[in-house]
Design a protein around this motif. Structure first.
Motif, PDB file in Angstrom:
ATOM      1  N   SER A  65      -3.799   4.918  -4.809  1.00 11.40           N
ATOM      2  CA  SER A  65      -4.914   4.707  -3.905  1.00 11.40           C
ATOM      3  C   SER A  65      -5.554   6.031  -3.531  1.00 11.40           C
ATOM      4  O   SER A  65      -6.757   6.139  -3.376  1.00 11.40           O
ATOM      5  N   ILE A  80       0.903   7.052   5.060  1.00 13.15           N
ATOM      6  CA  ILE A  80      -0.497   6.608   4.994  1.00 13.15           C
ATOM      7  C   ILE A  80      -1.397   7.456   5.890  1.00 13.15           C
ATOM      8  O   ILE A  80      -2.335   8.102   5.441  1.00 13.15           O
ATOM      9  N   ASN A  81      -1.078   7.474   7.178  1.00  7.53           N
ATOM     10  CA  ASN A  81      -2.007   8.078   8.142  1.00  7.53           C
ATOM     11  C   ASN A  81      -2.070   9.594   8.028  1.00  7.53           C
ATOM     12  O   ASN A  81      -3.125  10.193   8.140  1.00  7.53           O
ATOM     13  N   LEU A  84       0.820  -1.212   0.000  1.00  8.31           N
ATOM     14  CA  LEU A  84       0.000   0.000   0.000  1.00  8.31           C
ATOM     15  C   LEU A  84       0.849   1.254   0.000  1.00  8.31           C
ATOM     16  O   LEU A  84       0.480   2.267  -0.571  1.00  8.31           O
ATOM     17  N   THR A  85       1.971   1.188   0.686  1.00  6.65           N
ATOM     18  CA  THR A  85       2.742   2.407   0.853  1.00  6.65           C
ATOM     19  C   THR A  85       3.887   2.537  -0.123  1.00  6.65           C
ATOM     20  O   THR A  85       4.604   3.511  -0.084  1.00  6.65           O
ATOM     21  N   LEU A  93       0.696   4.767  -3.215  1.00  4.98           N
ATOM     22  CA  LEU A  93       0.202   5.898  -2.439  1.00  4.98           C
ATOM     23  C   LEU A  93      -0.568   6.822  -3.378  1.00  4.98           C
ATOM     24  O   LEU A  93      -1.707   7.178  -3.116  1.00  4.98           O
ATOM     25  N   GLU A 123       6.676   5.368   6.616  1.00  6.57           N
ATOM     26  CA  GLU A 123       5.579   4.622   5.989  1.00  6.57           C
ATOM     27  C   GLU A 123       4.259   4.950   6.693  1.00  6.57           C
ATOM     28  O   GLU A 123       3.229   5.172   6.052  1.00  6.57           O
ATOM     29  N   LYS A 124       4.305   4.989   8.027  1.00  7.22           N
ATOM     30  CA  LYS A 124       3.105   5.313   8.800  1.00  7.22           C
ATOM     31  C   LYS A 124       2.625   6.736   8.479  1.00  7.22           C
ATOM     32  O   LYS A 124       1.441   6.971   8.221  1.00  7.22           O
ATOM     33  N   GLN A 173      -1.656  10.590   3.199  1.00 11.42           N
ATOM     34  CA  GLN A 173      -2.675  10.022   2.310  1.00 11.42           C
ATOM     35  C   GLN A 173      -4.086  10.148   2.885  1.00 11.42           C
ATOM     36  O   GLN A 173      -4.997  10.627   2.211  1.00 11.42           O
ATOM     37  N   GLU A 174      -4.252   9.721   4.130  1.00 11.60           N
ATOM     38  CA  GLU A 174      -5.589   9.719   4.728  1.00 11.60           C
ATOM     39  C   GLU A 174      -5.896  11.020   5.467  1.00 11.60           C
ATOM     40  O   GLU A 174      -7.026  11.254   5.877  1.00 11.60           O
TER      41      GLU A 174
END
Lengths: 257, 257, 257
Positions: free
Chosen positions: A17, A47-48, A8-9, A14, A43-44, A51-52
């Motif tokens: 998605s 995403i967190n 995912l990462t 990235l 990486e965290k 991305q989100e």
């Protein structure tokens, strides 16, 4: 689970998605970097936090965030990241003609070499997606109408200040930039300003922000959008560039009340 | 004699011999550039001035010099030089977990793209040396305790100054940087400050130096070390960046007397 | 017609035709980028504005324009553009020994990593053209005579200002830069100053411009040439860097009247 997270990462996904979450599109070009093999923390955050988090904040559309990101990368000449974000920008609704104009614009605002790196990256993405010459702006299109009064005021100020220092710069600034580049029709003035302001913040050109941030707001960029541009660029150009821009932006905002 | 000199000064061996002079280690990755074919003078400076001079000055340990150098290269996104200096940093006692944290830290202080270049370089070096996930910091470790009073003062100042300009930047600065990134335990605050100050000097972020140099000295960096950081960075980021930082450092030093 | 235009503006030929228009020479190294596939407008600007316009303006010789361009590229670490412009500089009369000295000089004014990128580019061009060690400056040549009075004044000022802040920087500035590097004979002081000023403008080092622009004019650079340097760099380092330099240049020009 671990494998899924790693997949995912990976940088390419990235972008993919991110865009898939919002609209149909094709997949950005892949890269082979697995962030977690050097920094599980990054990486965290990818995403967190980015991305989100960042990209889903309400202050800017995905299209605007892509324009800001591409301008930031070109201004900083970060060639490795360009193809992925040019592809993502297309996914997010930036037209090929607009990508072309962003690169053309930054040839003059970030330097010719930066534009050449972006041309190379853009060429790869355009080829992959079958984007041909028919989707690009003409070399010499019908220009937008000039705001004669505003341009006269700008030109007079610059001529008085710097006409004796560098007549060549003053002449090209008028003829090439404000009576030609800025009037090219395939990137609307508001977006052209967004590109310019992003490039200035991203490359630490603090002294040039007041004129261009005011111009951007005259061209339709809201204070809330400008504020969120600063937030977005903090991640892509680093906190120090944004913290140096904050007092300048504050001055511009207060001057317009 | 000529061949020996050329071999000695090929960039890879500069790093290797530097480190070998001081402790046992493995050999940094090789490069194929022979400086003398373009500038015999630079070859001389590489050996006499930098290798045998600068790096052996007493003001900073080899470990500190490696941290400063790696931070400088990441801040300036000089990917070609990174693998050699990441390897040298490991030789000089910087732990893999610390390399990982330096890169993570500079993702936010130098920009995401700079960190991605460093991740790519770090991945090559870690693979060569068999450094695996077990030697990397956790994505979400137990954080160091927060100095509540100092953080409240910082956050209040930034909120008052910029809370209306960019609430997003202000919020992320508190939650992401000062209540998370700075409290990650695998790089002690003094070294995290050393990385930050080096990156600011190396990228010409003069306006951000006062806060962070004061913080660095609060975190244990001595005036003598800070002074020598300036000397070291002059070679890796160029004299002008350091001369622009000197008056700012002077102000900080005088303000703390 | 289209094919001819595309061929003419491929980056390599831009350089080649530029130089061919003025003197006999060999052909710069080729690149495969076709600008028109991403921006027909940039192709037009490359020919009409830069090739047939900027480079043919009377304010600077082709040799000076090449020196300014190479210094700008090294200062900004734009490795992709370096081989072409180093080759063009040779075509325009810059000697291999002068190219070598420009790179050596900028190792200290733009940073070691920037010089290493330039060494790699220079090595390729020198190999292609059969330029060997006999055409390069000695590592330790007979130095030019020192202007003792001017140097004493400079050294005293810097010592008083910064001797307590970073004695290492102050010492190296005297011994390594002003009593060694600046006295190397294979690049005359006027050209060494032209390189320095170009690098400062191109990398946004505004605070360092007054000393070095004054020094450049003491070394023989005219106001008209300095003015045209600003015009030339606007294209290669972007308008914002030049607009930030204009008020500083204005102050220097006015201070010398």
């Amino acid at each position: 689970m671990r494998l899924i997270a790693a997949a995912l990462t990976s940088l390419s996904l990235l972008g993919a998605s991110l865009a898939h979450a919002n609209q149909a599109q094709s997949t950005p070009s892949a890269t082979s970097i697995d962030i977690s093999r050097v920094s599980p923390a990054l990486e965290k955050y990818a995403i967190n936090t980015i991305q989100e988090g960042l990209w889903k904040r309400p202050g800017l559309t995905l299209r605007d965030r892509s324009i800001v990101t591409v301008a930031t990368l070109i201004a900083r000449n970060q060639a490795d990241e360009m193809p992925r974000h040019i592809a993502l920008a297309l996914d997010n609704g930036v037209k090929p003609a607009e990508i072309s104009e962003i690169i053309t614009h930054l040839a003059f605002y970030s330097g010719w070499g930066n534009a050449m790196s972006a041309v190379a990256a853009g060429q790869d993405v355009f080829t992959q997606r079958g984007i041909g010459a028919d989707q690009l702006p003409a070399a010499s299109p019908q220009l937008l109408p000039l705001n004669e009064a505003a341009e006269a005021q700008r030109a007079t100020g610059v001529q008085q200040n710097f006409g004796q220092v560098s007549p060549g710069v003053v002449q090209y600034t008028t003829d090439l930039l404000f009576k030609d580049l800025w009037l090219r029709p395939d990137l609307i003035p508001r977006d052209r300003s967004l590109v310019t302001v992003s490039a200035l913040i991203a490359s630490g050109q603090v002294a040039q922000i007041p004129y261009h941030l005011n111009r951007a707001m005259d061209n339709g960029l809201t204070k809330e959008q400008a504020s969120e541009v600063l937030t977005h660029i903090a991640f892509y150009a680093g906190w120090p560039n944004v913290f140096s821009a904050l007092p300048v932006a504050k001055g511009v905002f207060e001057g317009r009340r």
